[in-house]
Scaffold this motif. Structure first.
Motif, PDB file in Angstrom:
ATOM      1  N   ALA A 222       0.823  -1.207   0.000  1.00 40.21           N
ATOM      2  CA  ALA A 222       0.000   0.000   0.000  1.00 40.21           C
ATOM      3  C   ALA A 222       0.861   1.263   0.000  1.00 40.21           C
ATOM      4  CB  ALA A 222      -0.930  -0.016   1.212  1.00 40.21           C
ATOM      5  N   LEU A 223       1.922   1.264   0.785  1.00 43.83           N
ATOM      6  CA  LEU A 223       2.811   2.429   0.828  1.00 43.83           C
ATOM      7  C   LEU A 223       3.529   2.624  -0.504  1.00 43.83           C
ATOM      8  CD1 LEU A 223       4.312   1.927   4.406  1.00 43.83           C
ATOM      9  CD2 LEU A 223       2.721   3.719   3.686  1.00 43.83           C
ATOM     10  N   ALA A 224       3.885   1.531  -1.180  1.00 44.79           N
ATOM     11  CA  ALA A 224       4.504   1.654  -2.502  1.00 44.79           C
ATOM     12  C   ALA A 224       3.528   2.287  -3.489  1.00 44.79           C
ATOM     13  CB  ALA A 224       4.955   0.281  -2.997  1.00 44.79           C
ATOM     14  N   ALA A 227       3.537   5.842  -2.798  1.00 48.60           N
ATOM     15  CA  ALA A 227       4.810   6.466  -3.178  1.00 48.60           C
ATOM     16  C   ALA A 227       4.825   6.863  -4.646  1.00 48.60           C
ATOM     17  CB  ALA A 227       5.976   5.520  -2.878  1.00 48.60           C
ATOM     18  N   VAL A 228       4.167   6.065  -5.492  1.00 45.56           N
ATOM     19  CA  VAL A 228       4.148   6.412  -6.914  1.00 45.56           C
ATOM     20  C   VAL A 228       2.932   7.250  -7.279  1.00 45.56           C
ATOM     21  CG1 VAL A 228       5.498   4.412  -7.588  1.00 45.56           C
ATOM     22  CG2 VAL A 228       3.008   4.233  -7.511  1.00 45.56           C
ATOM     23  N   GLY A 229       2.144   7.636  -6.282  1.00 45.19           N
ATOM     24  CA  GLY A 229       1.058   8.577  -6.521  1.00 45.19           C
ATOM     25  C   GLY A 229      -0.206   7.985  -7.097  1.00 45.19           C
ATOM     26  N   VAL A 230      -0.422   6.680  -6.902  1.00 41.68           N
ATOM     27  CA  VAL A 230      -1.648   6.062  -7.411  1.00 41.68           C
ATOM     28  C   VAL A 230      -2.838   6.591  -6.625  1.00 41.68           C
ATOM     29  CG1 VAL A 230      -2.910   3.890  -7.565  1.00 41.68           C
ATOM     30  CG2 VAL A 230      -0.544   4.008  -8.318  1.00 41.68           C
ATOM     31  N   GLY A 231      -3.850   7.065  -7.335  1.00 39.20           N
ATOM     32  CA  GLY A 231      -4.959   7.745  -6.674  1.00 39.20           C
ATOM     33  C   GLY A 231      -6.118   6.836  -6.328  1.00 39.20           C
ATOM     34  N   VAL A 232      -5.878   5.782  -5.571  1.00 39.40           N
ATOM     35  CA  VAL A 232      -6.960   4.942  -5.056  1.00 39.40           C
ATOM     36  C   VAL A 232      -6.882   4.954  -3.529  1.00 39.40           C
ATOM     37  CG1 VAL A 232      -7.020   3.466  -7.099  1.00 39.40           C
ATOM     38  CG2 VAL A 232      -5.552   2.850  -5.178  1.00 39.40           C
ATOM     39  N   GLU A 233      -7.960   4.527  -2.905  1.00 33.34           N
ATOM     40  CA  GLU A 233      -7.993   4.560  -1.443  1.00 33.34           C
ATOM     41  C   GLU A 233      -6.933   3.638  -0.847  1.00 33.34           C
ATOM     42  OE1 GLU A 233     -11.851   3.634  -0.052  1.00 33.34           O
ATOM     43  OE2 GLU A 233     -12.836   5.320  -1.057  1.00 33.34           O
ATOM     44  N   PHE A 234      -6.381   4.094   0.276  1.00 37.08           N
ATOM     45  CA  PHE A 234      -5.347   3.310   0.954  1.00 37.08           C
ATOM     46  C   PHE A 234      -5.904   1.974   1.409  1.00 37.08           C
ATOM     47  CE2 PHE A 234      -2.368   2.306   4.429  1.00 37.08           C
ATOM     48  CZ  PHE A 234      -1.166   2.556   3.780  1.00 37.08           C
ATOM     49  N   THR A 235      -7.165   1.967   1.868  1.00 39.69           N
ATOM     50  CA  THR A 235      -7.775   0.720   2.325  1.00 39.69           C
ATOM     51  C   THR A 235      -7.932  -0.280   1.175  1.00 39.69           C
ATOM     52  OG1 THR A 235      -9.952   1.752   2.050  1.00 39.69           O
ATOM     53  CG2 THR A 235      -8.991   1.763   4.263  1.00 39.69           C
ATOM     54  N   LEU A 236      -8.174   0.233  -0.043  1.00 39.93           N
ATOM     55  CA  LEU A 236      -8.272  -0.664  -1.194  1.00 39.93           C
ATOM     56  C   LEU A 236      -6.925  -1.310  -1.498  1.00 39.93           C
ATOM     57  CD1 LEU A 236      -9.858  -1.830  -3.573  1.00 39.93           C
ATOM     58  CD2 LEU A 236      -9.227   0.205  -4.893  1.00 39.93           C
ATOM     59  N   LEU A 237      -5.853  -0.524  -1.400  1.00 34.03           N
ATOM     60  CA  LEU A 237      -4.514  -1.076  -1.609  1.00 34.03           C
ATOM     61  C   LEU A 237      -4.216  -2.171  -0.584  1.00 34.03           C
ATOM     62  CD1 LEU A 237      -2.526   2.202  -2.361  1.00 34.03           C
ATOM     63  CD2 LEU A 237      -3.102   0.396  -3.991  1.00 34.03           C
ATOM     64  N   LEU A 238      -4.623  -1.948   0.659  1.00 35.27           N
ATOM     65  CA  LEU A 238      -4.423  -2.966   1.697  1.00 35.27           C
ATOM     66  C   LEU A 238      -5.229  -4.223   1.390  1.00 35.27           C
ATOM     67  CD1 LEU A 238      -4.598  -0.749   4.933  1.00 35.27           C
ATOM     68  CD2 LEU A 238      -2.547  -1.805   3.962  1.00 35.27           C
ATOM     69  N   ALA A 239      -6.457  -4.037   0.891  1.00 35.20           N
ATOM     70  CA  ALA A 239      -7.363  -5.173   0.688  1.00 35.20           C
ATOM     71  C   ALA A 239      -6.916  -6.071  -0.454  1.00 35.20           C
ATOM     72  CB  ALA A 239      -8.780  -4.664   0.428  1.00 35.20           C
ATOM     73  N   VAL A 240      -6.314  -5.496  -1.485  1.00 35.45           N
ATOM     74  CA  VAL A 240      -5.971  -6.311  -2.662  1.00 35.45           C
ATOM     75  C   VAL A 240      -4.540  -6.823  -2.620  1.00 35.45           C
ATOM     76  CG1 VAL A 240      -7.618  -5.029  -4.075  1.00 35.45           C
ATOM     77  CG2 VAL A 240      -5.221  -4.305  -4.050  1.00 35.45           C
ATOM     78  N   ALA A 241      -3.757  -6.376  -1.642  1.00 37.15           N
ATOM     79  CA  ALA A 241      -2.317  -6.656  -1.665  1.00 37.15           C
ATOM     80  C   ALA A 241      -2.001  -8.145  -1.580  1.00 37.15           C
ATOM     81  CB  ALA A 241      -1.626  -5.908  -0.521  1.00 37.15           C
ATOM     82  N   LEU A 242      -2.509  -8.817  -0.560  1.00 38.31           N
ATOM     83  CA  LEU A 242      -2.048 -10.179  -0.272  1.00 38.31           C
ATOM     84  C   LEU A 242      -2.367 -11.170  -1.389  1.00 38.31           C
ATOM     85  CD1 LEU A 242      -0.388 -11.427   1.900  1.00 38.31           C
ATOM     86  CD2 LEU A 242      -2.464 -12.071   3.123  1.00 38.31           C
ATOM     87  N   PRO A 243      -3.598 -11.190  -1.930  1.00 38.30           N
ATOM     88  CA  PRO A 243      -3.841 -12.119  -3.036  1.00 38.30           C
ATOM     89  C   PRO A 243      -2.955 -11.846  -4.254  1.00 38.30           C
ATOM     90  CG  PRO A 243      -5.912 -11.408  -2.083  1.00 38.30           C
ATOM     91  CD  PRO A 243      -4.845 -10.550  -1.465  1.00 38.30           C
ATOM     92  N   ILE A 244      -2.638 -10.587  -4.509  1.00 38.30           N
ATOM     93  CA  ILE A 244      -1.737 -10.272  -5.623  1.00 38.30           C
ATOM     94  C   ILE A 244      -0.335 -10.786  -5.329  1.00 38.30           C
ATOM     95  CG2 ILE A 244      -0.582  -8.371  -6.831  1.00 38.30           C
ATOM     96  CD1 ILE A 244      -3.211  -6.805  -6.593  1.00 38.30           C
ATOM     97  N   LEU A 245       0.135 -10.561  -4.102  1.00 39.15           N
ATOM     98  CA  LEU A 245       1.492 -10.981  -3.741  1.00 39.15           C
ATOM     99  C   LEU A 245       1.623 -12.502  -3.695  1.00 39.15           C
ATOM    100  CD1 LEU A 245       2.375  -8.368  -0.974  1.00 39.15           C
ATOM    101  CD2 LEU A 245       2.813  -8.279  -3.430  1.00 39.15           C
ATOM    102  N   LEU A 246       0.508 -13.199  -3.540  1.00 45.25           N
ATOM    103  CA  LEU A 246       0.564 -14.662  -3.537  1.00 45.25           C
ATOM    104  C   LEU A 246       1.083 -15.197  -4.875  1.00 45.25           C
ATOM    105  CD1 LEU A 246      -0.161 -17.002  -1.580  1.00 45.25           C
ATOM    106  CD2 LEU A 246      -2.337 -17.187  -2.787  1.00 45.25           C
ATOM    107  N   ALA A 247       0.889 -14.425  -5.944  1.00 48.02           N
ATOM    108  CA  ALA A 247       1.391 -14.856  -7.260  1.00 48.02           C
ATOM    109  C   ALA A 247       2.909 -14.927  -7.286  1.00 48.02           C
ATOM    110  CB  ALA A 247       0.894 -13.885  -8.334  1.00 48.02           C
ATOM    111  N   MET A 248       3.581 -14.253  -6.350  1.00 43.01           N
ATOM    112  CA  MET A 248       5.037 -14.288  -6.313  1.00 43.01           C
ATOM    113  C   MET A 248       5.573 -15.649  -5.895  1.00 43.01           C
ATOM    114  SD  MET A 248       5.741 -10.566  -4.525  1.00 43.01           S
ATOM    115  CE  MET A 248       7.515 -10.834  -4.467  1.00 43.01           C
ATOM    116  N   LEU A 249       4.717 -16.499  -5.315  1.00 42.17           N
ATOM    117  CA  LEU A 249       5.171 -17.810  -4.870  1.00 42.17           C
ATOM    118  C   LEU A 249       5.328 -18.795  -6.019  1.00 42.17           C
ATOM    119  CD1 LEU A 249       3.074 -18.273  -1.594  1.00 42.17           C
ATOM    120  CD2 LEU A 249       5.366 -17.335  -1.873  1.00 42.17           C
ATOM    121  N   ILE A 250       4.853 -18.436  -7.203  1.00 38.85           N
ATOM    122  CA  ILE A 250       5.019 -19.330  -8.356  1.00 38.85           C
ATOM    123  C   ILE A 250       6.510 -19.407  -8.681  1.00 38.85           C
ATOM    124  CG2 ILE A 250       4.464 -19.701 -10.782  1.00 38.85           C
ATOM    125  CD1 ILE A 250       1.900 -18.080 -10.313  1.00 38.85           C
ATOM    126  N   PRO A 251       7.122 -20.595  -8.590  1.00 36.24           N
ATOM    127  CA  PRO A 251       8.589 -20.699  -8.687  1.00 36.24           C
ATOM    128  C   PRO A 251       9.109 -20.716 -10.122  1.00 36.24           C
ATOM    129  CG  PRO A 251       7.679 -22.850  -8.267  1.00 36.24           C
ATOM    130  CD  PRO A 251       6.502 -21.902  -8.303  1.00 36.24           C
TER     131      PRO A 251
END
Length: 324
Positions: A222-224, A227-251
């Motif tokens: 959310a802080l990132a 930092a780049v000035g994305v104009g969406v609510e902070f709570t929305l960034l928090l809500a969508v973060a974890l499922p998106i980051l789960l894609a990083m586990l694909i080896p």
């Protein structure tokens, strides 16, 4: 005649990451992605980097606590330094596991207990990934914004369910194969898991530290975005973060690059937002993680010189012994 089992090397994983990013840039508008980061804010970036400091400290503490539960010594500064080193290597090398293997090897060399040192890293890493997966399931089921995503992608529910079932079956088959091929290792691992994770004196602290670490992932995302000035609510960034980051586990990538951005683009589209915006946030998160890991490169610069000096001293001792 048995054929040799081949691993996926670094070049294919780099190719996959760059290929997925290239397809995203071809599909989307690179100019629009660049426009999303036009309002850069150093203060939000500093806040994200401060959170990564806390994240690294908690992760090193969790590893140290796990090692102590297995009767292994691990000084705090050594745990923190080696964790930074591991994260840096995982950021620049494919697969996301080379850094963890290195810290396990270094700890085994220092303690002389190879098996427990490696199992401490396996347990610490696996427990963290389990909490990430569990947190993702909770968020997908309870956070209202994900109901919009599910309604927008309702036709994909069956496919997603089948993929999840397939992943769980694959995991079960893999665990059964390990238990059948290395029964002694499996028995010892189960005992260590109980001692380090499930014992009454262990699980509250393990769970609390893992939850705090997972929340730090979400907060950095959310802080990132801010930092780049994305104009969406902070709570929305928090809500969508974890499922998106789960894609990083694909080896199949390098530090999640490509898959993370593709997941962010899909979520942003499902929410009726520009996909370029999601890609910009995901890329900003990746760059923040890379910047946060840079202190881990210092041991690679310092310790080789120390090793060379130690080799010279050993050669000098052997030479004096021969002359005597």
């Amino acid at each position: 005649m048995m054929t040799e089992r081949r691993r996926v090397g670094p070049l294919p994983r780099w190719t996959v990451s760059l290929g997925v990013l290239g397809m995203l840039l071809w599909w989307l508008d690179p100019v629009a992605i660049a426009a999303e980061i036009s309002d850069f804010s150093p203060l939000w970036l500093v806040a994200a980097l401060v959170v990564t400091l806390i994240q690294m400290s908690l992760s090193a503490w969790r590893w140290r606590f796990t090692a102590h539960r297995l009767d292994l010594s691990l000084p705090w500064l050594r745990a923190l330094g080696d964790y930074y080193l591991a994260v840096f290597i995982n950021q620049v090398l494919p697969g996301g596991m080379a850094g963890d293997a290195l810290r396990a090897h270094r700890h085994a060399r220092d303690t002389g207990s190879t098996g427990p040192a490696w199992r401490a890293v396996i347990i610490e890493r696996a427990s963290g990934q389990f909490v990430v997966a569990l947190g993702t399931v909770v968020i997908l089921g309870l956070v209202p914004v994900w109901r919009e995503v599910w309604s927008a992608a309702q036709h994909d529910r069956v496919g997603a369910g089948l993929l999840t079932l397939l992943a769980l079956l694959s995991l079960a088959v893999a665990l059964a194969a390990v238990a059948r091929r290395w029964p002694a290792f499996w028995r010892v691992l189960r005992e260590d898991i109980h001692a380090a994770l499930l014992a009454r004196a262990a699980w509250p602290r393990q769970l609390a530290s893992s939850v705090a670490i997972v929340f730090s992932y979400v907060l950095v995302f959310a802080l990132a975005g801010r930092a780049v000035g994305v104009g969406v609510e902070f709570t929305l960034l928090l809500a969508v973060a974890l499922p998106i980051l789960l894609a990083m586990l694909i080896p199949l990538s390098v530090a999640g690059w490509g898959f993370r951005e593709a997941a962010a683009a899909s979520v942003w589209l499902a929410l009726g937002l520009p996909a370029e915006q999601g890609v910009a946030v995901a890329m900003a998160y990746g760059l923040v993680n890379l910047a946060a890991s840079l202190p881990g490169a210092l041991p690679l610069l310092v310790r080789p010189r120390q090793g060379q000096r130690a080799d010279r001293r050993r050669r000098a001792v052997r030479l004096r012994a021969k002359r005597a």
